[in-house]
Design a protein around this motif. Structure first.
Motif, PDB file in Angstrom:
ATOM      1  N   ARG A  45       1.429   9.517  -0.086  1.00 45.15           N
ATOM      2  CA  ARG A  45       0.901   9.184  -1.410  1.00 45.15           C
ATOM      3  C   ARG A  45       0.945  10.438  -2.251  1.00 45.15           C
ATOM      4  O   ARG A  45       1.078  11.541  -1.726  1.00 45.15           O
ATOM      5  CB  ARG A  45      -0.541   8.682  -1.304  1.00 45.15           C
ATOM      6  N   HIS A  60     -10.616   2.869   2.200  1.00 47.79           N
ATOM      7  CA  HIS A  60     -10.856   2.658   0.775  1.00 47.79           C
ATOM      8  C   HIS A  60     -11.250   1.209   0.477  1.00 47.79           C
ATOM      9  O   HIS A  60     -12.048   0.956  -0.414  1.00 47.79           O
ATOM     10  CB  HIS A  60      -9.639   3.092  -0.038  1.00 47.79           C
ATOM     11  N   TYR A  61     -10.691   0.293   1.224  1.00 45.29           N
ATOM     12  CA  TYR A  61     -11.064  -1.113   1.070  1.00 45.29           C
ATOM     13  C   TYR A  61     -12.552  -1.274   1.365  1.00 45.29           C
ATOM     14  O   TYR A  61     -13.291  -1.925   0.628  1.00 45.29           O
ATOM     15  CB  TYR A  61     -10.224  -1.950   2.041  1.00 45.29           C
ATOM     16  N   PHE A  94       0.820  -1.210   0.000  1.00 49.52           N
ATOM     17  CA  PHE A  94       0.000   0.000   0.000  1.00 49.52           C
ATOM     18  C   PHE A  94       0.855   1.261   0.000  1.00 49.52           C
ATOM     19  O   PHE A  94       2.018   1.238   0.381  1.00 49.52           O
ATOM     20  CB  PHE A  94      -0.882   0.018   1.250  1.00 49.52           C
ATOM     21  N   ARG A 153      -6.283   4.788   6.020  1.00 49.45           N
ATOM     22  CA  ARG A 153      -6.652   5.160   4.659  1.00 49.45           C
ATOM     23  C   ARG A 153      -6.972   3.937   3.803  1.00 49.45           C
ATOM     24  O   ARG A 153      -7.952   3.902   3.071  1.00 49.45           O
ATOM     25  CB  ARG A 153      -5.527   5.959   4.009  1.00 49.45           C
ATOM     26  N   ASP A 154      -6.140   2.918   3.904  1.00 43.70           N
ATOM     27  CA  ASP A 154      -6.334   1.739   3.058  1.00 43.70           C
ATOM     28  C   ASP A 154      -7.564   0.955   3.500  1.00 43.70           C
ATOM     29  O   ASP A 154      -8.320   0.444   2.682  1.00 43.70           O
ATOM     30  CB  ASP A 154      -5.075   0.883   3.094  1.00 43.70           C
TER      31      ASP A 154
END
Ligand SMILES: Nc1ncnc2c1ncn2[C@@H]1O[C@H](COP(=O)(O)OP(=O)(O)OP(=O)(O)O)[C@@H](O)[C@H]1O
Ligand SMILES: [Mg+2]
Lengths: 318, 450
Positions: A161, A269-270, A34, A265-266
């Motif tokens: 990011r 979004h997941y 990620f 964050r991941d």
């Protein structure tokens, strides 16, 4: 459930296999993780020496916030000069492993948490700063406190990011963590808002111990003078603020809190994507039901349209 | 994205899924294409949902929903409660979970399960944000004209896939490649392959079916594809039946599969092989030790199945009574039914791909038998034409190091080329034109590209 692991599963399973005595073979894998992280797992010298290198876009920032010390502490004897093109490398020699199983398991765990650990540095630093400020503040009343104690420390910015960053700020009574996150997709933005509302409500309803969560589309107060922060959002960028209170910052909880908040964050979004999958499956079911109704409604003998080879149509009685 | 992220390469097979990043020479993950979900009463739709309802939830929660009222049945989080791959096998061994294989005969049959399988593959195993990556997926040849059960891969399948990848996952770009074409590209690593051509005959034998697929300059000759209903699973069953007949202490499928993969090989001549076993039993017969999680172990004798099991490719009658054509004949027929001007290229480049082509001497036997058929035909036609000599025909079967995961490896090769991204459809294009955009992809690795 849909929790994300903190460790890299590939590194973990590879090392576990090898340390358990799987036949040595040469490895050469460049894999992503990620947040634009790249790992290179290889056996450059011999099959029994596994080197793991990591590249992160925000490595220089992390070094500014103490990453080097964290890495020294976690990987001391395994550190080797960083491989060309990477920021940091460790090497495990299978022929000189710690003898007992617990130490080996710990080694596997440690190395598979490389990304987590390097990104933990600014959090650790901020948590330490919070402690210092807290002690300092306890000496004063809120009126008499000198500059810097009440306002808290500087904002640590990690541009992890391309268009998203984590901002961390310590104060004497809290640590504030702000994620700027970007939704390129309209649908995602809507889903995202629903989720965040859930977070906000969850705290109001029952889970009093959860950190306070705030969501806004323009930059929050804490970020006002931080370079690079666009204050009036275009709608694509959202700011999610977590407020960690002293009870989240105790030495016992620190580890877990850092791991957890990093993956926010991941995870977020997941979940948005998994929810879309869920909606899709309901839509598919609806369509299937609908088609079934239509099929039932169709008369038995039916006119079919056919095409001749030259493209003209003619009708046949079915 | 300043440094370009590698493309994600996913080859979802009937039995196994291969996952990884372009540029690597092996997939990062290989696990069963299986998903374990909370078993639900009623829950219509899903594949294999003929299982009885398991009362793992008070009935008021399901609203007493009868079959069909799927919507009211799905209120909780059981949708998020699932495992894939090896974890799915483990979970389904306990109570409460049902095991499903969303792909049958190479085709996706359950899109709900597949979507969840993919989402877990991406987030939990590969750990990537799909928005940051381009994806290369594989599909079986799109148009089947099979002489045995005839599944068709309709264009809707691609569109469904695109919908999931672009709408659920927002992936940056997508390319869907035909497995056989990728398998050809994978063979470029063999030293026997001099020109990087995409003309050849691919024999892809995995878990479920064996396909023989002629490809001319990157395009599958759909009308000549043949498939035979014998593949890995059948060979495992065959081994198992021999173990059972002998009353071996462990004749589970798992053990049969292990024995198959570890000890089986193809022999040149069955009769001679039997006598070899009788003459040198010490070298030929083997013993396989199965160790159980509780530490106990048993010893299983391994005998004639070593060469008999893969022999069913060459003499199907020893296993099946309704499919009798040997694989070499199928290959020969496939090529004979292809356009005459490509036949030479098809005979010269017969490429193996998939787990069930890994038996020692498999390629050599295949080459010998096909060559035999070809030579016989040439001799016959020479006799008919009264002595006119033909130049002969080269038959070459290519075995190579990347054969096992051929389609995945071919995808990895092509996915790392600089032009790969320009062959993909992007999220922006999808948003503009809709799902039908994926009906066409320009040929990757074809003539003209590097
Ligand atoms: N060394 C080996 N020797 C023989 N068979 C093997 C070997 N390794 C794997 N297999 C068999 O190969 C099969 C899996 O192959 P593969 O991964 O190519 O199939 P798949 O892609 O999942 O299925 P399909 O192509 O039918 O959709 C299994 O039956 C497995 O037992
Ligand atoms: Mg396959």
């Amino acid at each position: 459930m849909l929790l994300l692991d903190y460790q890299n599963v590939l590194i973990e399973s590879l090392l576990k296999d090898r340390l358990a005595g799987a036949a040595p073979t040469s490895i050469d894998q460049v894999v992503s993780d990620f947040d634009g992280v790249t790992f290179h797992i290889s056996t450059p010298e011999s099959k029994s020496k596994i080197q793991i290198s990591i590249a992160l876009r925000c490595f220089n920032e992390l070094v500014k916030y103490g990453a080097q010390q964290v890495l020294e502490r976690e990987y001391g004897p395994f550190i080797v000069p960083p491989e060309q093109g990477y920021d940091f490398s460790v090497s495990v020699d299978l022929d000189s492993l710690p003898p007992d199983q617990d130490a080996r398991d710990d080694l596997v765990r440690r190395i598979s948490l490389l990304k987590r650990n390097v990104m933990a540095a600014p959090f650790e630093q901020a948590f330490d700063e919070f402690k210092a400020l807290q002690e300092e503040a306890s000496k004063y009343t809120s009126e008499s406190a000198p500059q810097g104690v009440m306002e808290g420390g500087e904002v640590r910015a990690i541009h992890y990011r391309e268009e998203e960053a984590i901002y961390i700020k310590a104060s004497h009574d809290r640590v504030t963590v702000i994620f700027s996150t970007r939704f390129s997709d309209e649908t995602d933005r809507v889903f995202g808002k629903v989720f965040l509302q859930e977070f906000v409500d969850a705290r109001r309803r029952a889970i009093q111990n959860a950190p306070q969560v705030l969501f806004r589309s323009d930059a929050p107060l804490e970020l006002q003078n931080v370079p690079g922060v666009v204050s009036s959002g275009s709608g694509e960028i959202g700011y999610i603020t977590f407020v960690l209170f002293p009870r989240h910052l105790t030495p016992q909880r620190r580890e877990e809190v850092i791991s957890h908040i990093q993956t926010f964050r991941d995870y977020f979004h997941y979940h948005i994507k998994a929810s879309k999958a869920y909606i899709h499956s309901r839509m598919r079911k609806r369509t299937a039901d609908f088609l079934q109704v239509l099929r039932r409604a169709r008369p038995d003998s039916e006119e079919k349209e056919r095409k001749t080879a030259s493209g003209r149509t003619f009708r046949v009685q079915g | 994205m300043a440094p370009q992220t590698p493309a994600v390469v996913m080859d979802n097979g009937t039995g196994y899924t291969k996952l990884g990043f372009a540029g690597n020479d092996s997939p990062s993950f290989v696990f069963p294409t299986a998903i374990a979900t909370k078993s639900q009463g009623g829950g219509g739709g899903g594949s294999g949902s003929g299982r009885p309802a398991v009362a793992n939830k008070p009935s008021f929660l399901t609203g007493g929903a009868g079959p069909g009222s799927h919507l009211s049945g799905k209120r909780g989080t059981e949708d998020l409660d699932f495992f894939i791959g090896d974890e799915a096998l483990a979970a389904s061994a306990g109570p409460g979970y049902g095991l499903h294989y969303p792909i049958r005969h190479g085709q996706i049959e359950n899109w709900d399960d597949m979507e969840r399988f993919w989402s877990n593959s991406i987030f939990k195993y590969l750990r990537v944000e799909p928005e940051d990556h381009y994806f290369l997926l594989t599909e079986p040849a799109s148009q089947y004209h099979l002489n045995y059960s005839a599944p068709l891969n309709p264009p809707e399948n691609r569109e469904n896939t695109a919908e999931i990848f672009f709408e659920s996952f927002n992936c940056a770009g997508l390319y869907i490649a035909v497995q056989a074409v990728l398998a050809l590209a994978a063979s470029w690593t063999s030293s026997k392959v001099q020109d990087r051509s995409l003309t050849g005959t691919v024999i892809d034998s995995g878990e479920g079916v064996t396909h023989v697929i002629p490809v001319a300059e990157g395009y599958v000759i759909g009308s000549s594809i043949k498939s035979i209903p014998i593949a890995g699973r059948d060979i495992t069953y065959f081994v198992q039946s021999l173990l059972r007949d002998r009353g071996e202490p462990d004749s589970s499928l798992k053990t049969a599969e292990r024995i198959k993969e570890e000890y089986c090989y193809v022999c040149p001549d069955v009769v001679k092989e039997f006598s070899r076993f009788d003459m040198e039993p010490a070298e030929r017969f083997k013993q396989h030790t199965v160790t159980y999680p509780n530490g106990k172990s048993v010893t299983v004798d391994v005998g004639y199945e070593r060469f008999l099991a893969p022999e069913i490719f060459f003499n199907p009658e020893i296993y099946s009574s309704d499919f009798l054509t040997p694989l070499p004949n199928i290959v020969d027929m496939t090529i004979q039914q292809s356009p005459i001007d490509v036949r030479r290229g098809l005979y010269k480049n017969i490429v193996l791909s998939g787990g069930s082509t890994l038996y020692r001497q498999f390629g050599r036997r295949l080459q010998r038998d096909i060559k035999h058929l070809v030579d016989e035909r040439i001799a016959a036609s020479e006799r008919r034409s009264g002595g006119a000599k033909s130049g002969g025909l080269e038959v070459q079967v290519i075995e190579h190091k990347r054969q096992r995961h051929g389609p995945w490896f071919g995808g990895s090769l092509l996915g790392q080329t600089p032009e790969f991204r320009s062959y993909c459809h992007t999220k922006a294009e999808y948003d503009e034109y809709g799902p039908s955009i994926v009906r066409r992809f320009a040929l990757l690795g074809g003539p003209g590209s590097t």
